[in-house]
Design an enzyme around this catalytic site. Sequence first.
Site, PDB file in Angstrom:
ATOM      1  N   SER A  14      12.912  11.025  -9.713  1.00  0.00           N
ATOM      2  CA  SER A  14      13.321   9.819  -8.977  1.00  0.00           C
ATOM      3  C   SER A  14      13.064   9.916  -7.479  1.00  0.00           C
ATOM      4  O   SER A  14      13.344   8.953  -6.746  1.00  0.00           O
ATOM      5  CB  SER A  14      14.815   9.552  -9.222  1.00  0.00           C
ATOM      6  OG  SER A  14      15.567  10.666  -8.793  1.00  0.00           O
ATOM      7  N   TYR A 154      21.733  28.062  -1.255  1.00  0.00           N
ATOM      8  CA  TYR A 154      20.426  27.543  -1.698  1.00  0.00           C
ATOM      9  C   TYR A 154      19.455  28.711  -1.936  1.00  0.00           C
ATOM     10  O   TYR A 154      18.805  28.776  -2.987  1.00  0.00           O
ATOM     11  CB  TYR A 154      19.872  26.571  -0.653  1.00  0.00           C
ATOM     12  CG  TYR A 154      18.548  25.941  -1.039  1.00  0.00           C
ATOM     13  CD1 TYR A 154      18.503  24.927  -2.002  1.00  0.00           C
ATOM     14  CD2 TYR A 154      17.345  26.346  -0.457  1.00  0.00           C
ATOM     15  CE1 TYR A 154      17.292  24.348  -2.361  1.00  0.00           C
ATOM     16  CE2 TYR A 154      16.128  25.765  -0.807  1.00  0.00           C
ATOM     17  CZ  TYR A 154      16.106  24.764  -1.759  1.00  0.00           C
ATOM     18  OH  TYR A 154      14.909  24.182  -2.119  1.00  0.00           O
ATOM     19  N   LYS A 158      17.759  29.764  -5.587  1.00  0.00           N
ATOM     20  CA  LYS A 158      16.313  29.781  -5.833  1.00  0.00           C
ATOM     21  C   LYS A 158      15.832  31.193  -6.172  1.00  0.00           C
ATOM     22  O   LYS A 158      14.907  31.372  -6.964  1.00  0.00           O
ATOM     23  CB  LYS A 158      15.557  29.223  -4.621  1.00  0.00           C
ATOM     24  CG  LYS A 158      15.819  27.732  -4.384  1.00  0.00           C
ATOM     25  CD  LYS A 158      15.347  26.887  -5.551  1.00  0.00           C
ATOM     26  CE  LYS A 158      15.429  25.406  -5.293  1.00  0.00           C
ATOM     27  NZ  LYS A 158      14.953  24.597  -6.425  1.00  0.00           N
TER      28      LYS A 158
HETATM   29  N1  LIG Z   1      11.075  19.519  -0.052  1.00  0.00           N
HETATM   30  C1  LIG Z   1      10.935  20.814   0.188  1.00  0.00           C
HETATM   31  O1  LIG Z   1      10.586  21.228   1.321  1.00  0.00           O
HETATM   32  C2  LIG Z   1      11.145  21.814  -0.885  1.00  0.00           C
HETATM   33  C3  LIG Z   1      10.814  23.143  -0.617  1.00  0.00           C
HETATM   34  C4  LIG Z   1      10.995  24.097  -1.614  1.00  0.00           C
HETATM   35  C5  LIG Z   1      11.485  23.730  -2.842  1.00  0.00           C
HETATM   36  N2  LIG Z   1      11.817  22.430  -3.076  1.00  0.00           N
HETATM   37  C6  LIG Z   1      12.325  22.099  -4.401  1.00  0.00           C
HETATM   38  O2  LIG Z   1      11.545  21.067  -4.952  1.00  0.00           O
HETATM   39  C7  LIG Z   1      12.325  20.299  -5.871  1.00  0.00           C
HETATM   40  C8  LIG Z   1      12.186  18.818  -5.530  1.00  0.00           C
HETATM   41  O3  LIG Z   1      12.750  18.623  -4.241  1.00  0.00           O
HETATM   42  P1  LIG Z   1      12.408  17.393  -3.311  1.00  0.00           P
HETATM   43  O4  LIG Z   1      12.091  17.943  -1.982  1.00  0.00           O
HETATM   44  O5  LIG Z   1      11.450  16.483  -3.967  1.00  0.00           O
HETATM   45  O6  LIG Z   1      13.871  16.750  -3.178  1.00  0.00           O
HETATM   46  P2  LIG Z   1      14.442  15.274  -3.356  1.00  0.00           P
HETATM   47  O7  LIG Z   1      13.476  14.273  -2.849  1.00  0.00           O
HETATM   48  O8  LIG Z   1      15.803  15.338  -2.787  1.00  0.00           O
HETATM   49  O9  LIG Z   1      14.517  15.116  -4.955  1.00  0.00           O
HETATM   50  C9  LIG Z   1      15.410  15.856  -5.701  1.00  0.00           C
HETATM   51  C10 LIG Z   1      15.320  15.380  -7.129  1.00  0.00           C
HETATM   52  O10 LIG Z   1      16.253  16.172  -7.908  1.00  0.00           O
HETATM   53  C11 LIG Z   1      17.057  15.287  -8.658  1.00  0.00           C
HETATM   54  N3  LIG Z   1      18.394  15.836  -8.861  1.00  0.00           N
HETATM   55  C12 LIG Z   1      19.285  16.285  -7.940  1.00  0.00           C
HETATM   56  N4  LIG Z   1      20.451  16.599  -8.528  1.00  0.00           N
HETATM   57  C13 LIG Z   1      20.292  16.340  -9.854  1.00  0.00           C
HETATM   58  C14 LIG Z   1      21.130  16.433 -10.987  1.00  0.00           C
HETATM   59  N5  LIG Z   1      22.383  16.872 -10.880  1.00  0.00           N
HETATM   60  N6  LIG Z   1      20.630  16.077 -12.199  1.00  0.00           N
HETATM   61  C15 LIG Z   1      19.350  15.635 -12.309  1.00  0.00           C
HETATM   62  N7  LIG Z   1      18.514  15.525 -11.292  1.00  0.00           N
HETATM   63  C16 LIG Z   1      18.981  15.862 -10.066  1.00  0.00           C
HETATM   64  C17 LIG Z   1      17.118  14.004  -7.864  1.00  0.00           C
HETATM   65  O11 LIG Z   1      17.345  12.901  -8.754  1.00  0.00           O
HETATM   66  P3  LIG Z   1      18.707  12.069  -8.872  1.00  0.00           P
HETATM   67  O12 LIG Z   1      19.400  12.123  -7.540  1.00  0.00           O
HETATM   68  O13 LIG Z   1      18.240  10.713  -9.266  1.00  0.00           O
HETATM   69  O14 LIG Z   1      19.457  12.744  -9.969  1.00  0.00           O
HETATM   70  C18 LIG Z   1      15.716  13.932  -7.288  1.00  0.00           C
HETATM   71  O15 LIG Z   1      14.850  13.300  -8.189  1.00  0.00           O
HETATM   72  C19 LIG Z   1      13.755  20.843  -5.747  1.00  0.00           C
HETATM   73  O16 LIG Z   1      13.993  21.769  -6.770  1.00  0.00           O
HETATM   74  C20 LIG Z   1      13.736  21.546  -4.394  1.00  0.00           C
HETATM   75  O17 LIG Z   1      14.718  22.555  -4.291  1.00  0.00           O
HETATM   76  C21 LIG Z   1      11.654  21.465  -2.144  1.00  0.00           C
END
Ligand SMILES: NC(=O)c1ccc[n+]([C@@H]2O[C@H](COP(=O)([O-])OP(=O)(O)OC[C@H]3O[C@@H](n4cnc5c(N)ncnc54)[C@H](OP(=O)(O)O)[C@@H]3O)[C@@H](O)[C@H]2O)c1
Length: 252
Positions: A14, A154, A158
Amino acid sequence: MDFNNKVVLLTGASSGIGYELAVRLSLFSNIKLVLAARRIDILNELAAQICRPGIEVLPVKCDVSQREDISSAVKRVIDTFGRIDAAILNSGTSYRMSHQESSFLKTEEIMKVNTISYLYFFDELIPLMKKNGGLIAGVTSLAGTRGFPYSGVYSASKAASSRILESYRGELKKFNIRVINIKPGFVRTPMTDKNKFYMPMLMEPARATDIILKGLKKEKRIIQFPWPVAILAKLVKLIPNPIFDYFAARVK
Ligand SMILES: NC(=O)c1ccc[n+]([C@@H]2O[C@H](COP(=O)([O-])OP(=O)(O)OC[C@H]3O[C@@H](n4cnc5c(N)ncnc54)[C@H](OP(=O)(O)O)[C@@H]3O)[C@@H](O)[C@H]2O)c1
């Protein structure tokens, strides 16, 4: 993996990286794409936007911190498509907080969403994939390298999910279940939009998705990017504790 003709379950579709991945995955021919997250309204809109003749998109409301939600989501996929060829476990949550601000509720949420959910998913997916094999990829982070100040929970979540993926990769090889760890650096998404600190080599989600899909296609064990930050993370790991602590104590 070639995603054409495959049943692919993607969590966290999402927003951010997951949203972009969903759009890109929908371009594979005859793909059956399952989009999971809590905000079902967004998933429904996304499904309507990407659906086209020859592919099927199933939006599923699922809170990955709840074991029953994961069980019923997986059951729905099996009832609809009969199998799961690949699962991309991308849902994640983060809060920047000090030891004083760390509330038990936030800590529990981070650990459940980023780590425990992997165990729930493996529990559901392994019996399904044991016969014909499959691919399970988890999105962890380069932040799992060390205990960075204000991101202790966090980083821990991870690091733990990375270790789970690593150990299951070995255990599941004999069933032809391939386990992949995706470790992004900083990517511009709602998760990082709230950060006030400098994020080196902040990447656009489209570029991050290119790298992720390329790595998944080649079935690389670990997909880490951007490469200079991945190298930096390796170097940071080698820094002796007194030096790491010296700099960590100066972070505001
Ligand atoms: N952005 C970065 O710099 C970065 C760096 C390293 C790793 N990551 C990892 O990449 C992944 C995606 O992150 P993003 O940056 O795209 O973050 P984001 O835009 O905040 O998206 C997070 C996603 O996780 C879902 N989510 C959160 N809590 C949830 C729950 N309880 N049940 C089901 N879904 C849940 C949210 O959907 P709903 O709220 O609709 O449930 C949303 O779709 C994460 O695992 C994050 O830790 C991101």
